[in-house]
Design an enzyme around this catalytic site. Structure first.
Site, PDB file in Angstrom:
ATOM      1  N   GLU A   1       0.965  -1.139  -0.166  1.00 39.16           N
ATOM      2  CA  GLU A   1      -0.069  -0.097  -0.043  1.00 39.16           C
ATOM      3  C   GLU A   1       1.047   1.129   0.071  1.00 39.16           C
ATOM      4  O   GLU A   1       1.696   1.416   0.962  1.00 39.16           O
ATOM      5  CB  GLU A   1      -0.816   0.046   1.208  1.00 39.16           C
ATOM      6  CG  GLU A   1      -1.766   1.110   1.322  1.00 39.16           C
ATOM      7  CD  GLU A   1      -2.264   1.366   2.667  1.00 39.16           C
ATOM      8  OE1 GLU A   1      -2.613   0.347   3.465  1.00 39.16           O
ATOM      9  OE2 GLU A   1      -2.467   2.400   3.401  1.00 39.16           O
TER      10      GLU A   1
ATOM     11  N   CYS B   1      -3.483   7.051   5.804  1.00 37.53           N
ATOM     12  CA  CYS B   1      -3.371   6.712   4.643  1.00 37.53           C
ATOM     13  C   CYS B   1      -4.464   7.236   3.880  1.00 37.53           C
ATOM     14  O   CYS B   1      -4.584   7.152   2.511  1.00 37.53           O
ATOM     15  CB  CYS B   1      -2.931   5.299   4.252  1.00 37.53           C
ATOM     16  SG  CYS B   1      -3.531   4.316   5.170  1.00 37.53           S
TER      17      CYS B   1
END
Lengths: 509, 509
Positions: free
Chosen positions: A245, A282
């Site tokens: 990610e 995030c």
């Protein structure tokens, strides 16, 4: 050459707290991987795996106070947030224990022989087996949920894969404590402690991804670091799956009608989401399309008031603070960018939240303003003012892939009037999670969750949160013409383990 | 520069049959990808997709005689084999139509809000969406089943992804004919013909993998070509999934007891499998562990008789013939390699089958004999004579990943006596399909099928045959807090489409 020391640092003062460890040499990385590899057989039994995961959760709960104290000292995230994150982490371990017990993830498919098919079908029985040792790269911003005992580790152990974790340098002391809890839990079930390895150091992370016995990797971090490891994984003699990610802007679209209906609510909600955890999520909303005109102005006004009212906060480390201050300054100097609340240095060790505004037409084509399409870690967001739907669409079409994409709709639009469905389709192309009238911060642990999206959000089509995260660490194997005496029980006709499966074409639950 | 001509060549004579096309320029590749991209919306409706797949199957059946004639002229595989392969291909298209209609592949998971969870769970509804345009690289050896209308194309269209196929130079005329059938079938359902693009030429294949609108790729071919394309896919600014099937030795273990029981049957069975289709199957048994001693000698004797009795055959092209002749000669000159039947040139355009033998101890460690651990395309296999179980295990431990691994057991071993389970575990680590008392040639199309394995068998953990092949071309998307008025019907509470799903944790069928 002396081994490089690994220090625990207090970001509130910039001072070293203690030396925790030394960086792992190539030999030490090799030893950790070999020990993990040797622990595979001990994870073969699913009931042992689920019991281990539950013991790990209980062990973390029991050690809570000390863990929170260390985590707070190393990350400055505060005890409230960290207590919640730890609870989420233990819940995640328990959820994967339930998933292991249920066994649906084994994807059992059985076909009896069929001589009438073209070509004829022999007896075929398929399930999934663990890939092998998984390398886990911890995140800075979630010292529990995306670190040593986080989603990658929990899902890998659930799949039957030992792990070697590369600790994040922002919380090495906590990493050591958590690894000890996991190893104690392993020992309770006669699993070798090497089932969870822990290494420190940048070079150790590179050695890990290149180790021949490492079969897959999970990563949460930056585009630069993640891409370097992805490239290393792909360049191996035997390439391995790399589930990383990397980065996400998490665009938000506010329709004209939504702004007209709830300017105040949306503006203050945005402030809360973009400053949560000092903007270090995030899934922080990093780019927000707001209509020009009075309704949008009202939203910006509410956002201004709420952001100006936000306390300065401490970022995870001083390098991040430097990057944040430089990043927002570089963006703010673009000619048509305005800063209703200027983000930047908030004190010697802290930063203050803020946001930028820019007209959408500056982003419609490649140019200097593309800097605004890059993620900026910390408490800042970019408000893009658009004139009409075409301008909003033009900006969306220029975005890279995202973890999330959000739209705020009016009541009538949410009921199906206007362009709601059209916007939803545009956002679906951009992200792995699409929200209506919500904020992307906060990622629930649930079977339906998907935390991933088109590159650079993630480097694969899988998720790092939610039940299906286990799929990353498995591969199918089919047995052909194999007598039941030699087959695993999972593949026996009478289904002695009561597994969900597809049996001669029919789904059985 | 004039466009390079693409010739159809008769491998039985080496003569050009006709000029079929010209190699695609970068502009032509771009046009094909753009046309495919533009056809995505027409595939959005699942009922249109399944009808299209069924029309494609019917169209191929209707065109059978002409297709078989052209395929045979270009590949020399013979009408019997090709008729079977075409039937398998149309069955595969129909199977994917059924899979599309059933909808289990959408992997629907719905979670209602739960405020008691940590963190709280909002309304989450997940399903899978198509990735976008898929690049399909045709195989030489399966002009129907792994080419223009093969498994990659069928599963991609089933997933809702248009395709651009890179034709294999061994059957360009057939590729054009098959593409026309697919496009006619598309037109019947008002799908733009660009939904199936076709390009010729090596450079076109490279341009295709680099095209920004190509979202994934499927490949069946050699390690060298597949790895180059895999590397190109990983090196893109936005990397894409590359599902490649590259190479496989397909090891076979014959136990001492099995050889003692059925030396003749196993020896002649092996001859049939390794020479099937002139040894041009990706699942050809390329390395066979046979015990030393009298029982193994009997097997080799039966193998010798059967292989010596096999007619010379024509390989798919003359480059392959050259490589086969050179490859077997290089292997045969190793000092302790023997050739009971010498493979090699069988005539001006054909090759003759044969096999090599070597003592297992020569393969226990790295050295010159490692050449025998590399796949050799064509009618040859390597018989490795082992003294005891440890020697057999030592050879297995040196093998790269495989599509298949096979063991021949005695009746008592198949019933659970002796080392059967142990050998099965060794083979499971090596391959994606494990067979007992069978031969790997012949890959059934069935829900349980898995055609893939550890690298270099495949570059991902997925399969190119069987129902789960569709998973390669999809990515999950979850909708959070989204009103039903805006949700796809697939995600409505009342399940109007009757989809299998996981609803609040419970599997529903």
């Amino acid at each position: 050459m002396a081994a490089a020391p690994v220090w625990s640092v207090d970001p509130r003062t910039g001072k070293q707290r203690e030396q925790v460890a030394v960086e792992a040499t190539a030999q030490e990385v090799d030893a950790a991987v070999e020990a993990a590899h040797a622990a595979r057989a001990a994870l073969a039994d699913r009931s042992v795996r689920s019991a281990f995961l539950r013991s790990a959760a209980a062990g973390l709960d029991a050690a809570r106070d000390g863990l929170i104290e260390t985590a707070d000292a190393e990350t400055a995230l505060g005890p409230v947030r960290l207590t919640g994150e730890l609870a989420r982490t233990t819940y995640q371990l328990q959820s994967f224990a339930d998933i292991v017990d249920e066994g649906a993830f084994l994807d059992v498919v059985i076909n009896h022989p069929d001589d009438t098919a073209t070509p004829p079908v022999p007896d075929l029985r398929r399930h999934k087996v663990p890939l092998g040792v998984v390398a886990v790269y911890s995140a800075s911003n979630f010292p529990f949920a995306f670190s040593v005992a986080g989603g990658d580790t929990a899902s890998a152990l659930a799949a039957g894969c030992p792990v070697v974790v590369k600790a994040h340098p922002d919380h090495p002391a906590l990493s050591e404590l958590v690894a000890k809890v996991l190893r104690r839990a392993a020992a309770e079930h006669d699993i070798p402690e090497g089932v969870v390895g822990l290494v420190h150091g940048f070079d150790a992370g590179v050695d890990l991804i290149r180790h021949p016995l490492v079969a897959a990797a999970g990563f949460t971090g930056s585009v630069r670091g993640g891409r370097a490891l992805f490239d290393a994984a792909a360049a191996r003699e035997v390439p391995i799956p790399f589930h990383g990610e990397l980065g996400s802007l998490n665009p938000v679209v506010v329709t004209e009608a939504a702004a007209a209906e709830r300017a105040e609510v949306i503006g203050s909600g945005l402030a809360g989401s973009m400053t949560l955890g000092v903007g270090q999520f995030c899934v922080k909303p990093g780019l927000v399309l707001v209509p020009s005109g009075a309704a949008g102005d009202g939203l910006v006004k509410a956002l201004t008031a709420a952001v100006a009212d936000t306390d300065a906060g401490v970022l995870l480390d001083h390098r991040m603070r430097d990057n944040f201050i430089a990043g927002v300054a570089e963006r703010a100097q673009l000619p048509e960018v305005e800063t209703p609340v200027t983000p930047g240095a908030g004190g010697e060790h802290s930063v203050s939240a803020g946001f930028l505004t820019v007209p959408a037409r500056k982003l419609a084509e490649e140019g200097a303003y593309d800097l605004l399409l890059e993620e900026c870690f910390g408490p800042v967001t970019v408000v893009v003012r658009y004139e009409d739907a075409d301008e909003a669409t033009a900006v969306l079409s220029r975005l890279p892939g995202n973890l999330t994409a959000t739209v705020h709709l009016s009541g009538a639009e949410a009921a199906g009037e206007g362009r709601g469905a059209e916007i939803l389709a545009e956002l679906t192309a951009l992200a792995g999670r699409v929200l209506v009238n919500g904020w992307p911060t906060g990622v629930a642990v649930a079977p339906a969750q998907h935390h991933g999206g088109p590159y650079p959000a993630t480097t694969s089509t899988s998720t790092s949160v939610g039940g299906t995260a286990i799929e990353r660490w498995l591969r199918p194997v089919v047995y052909q013409g194999t007598p039941e005496a030699l087959l695993p029980k999972e593949l026996h006709d009478e289904n002695p383990l009561g597994l969900p499966r597809r049996f001669n074409g029919v789904l059985e639950r």
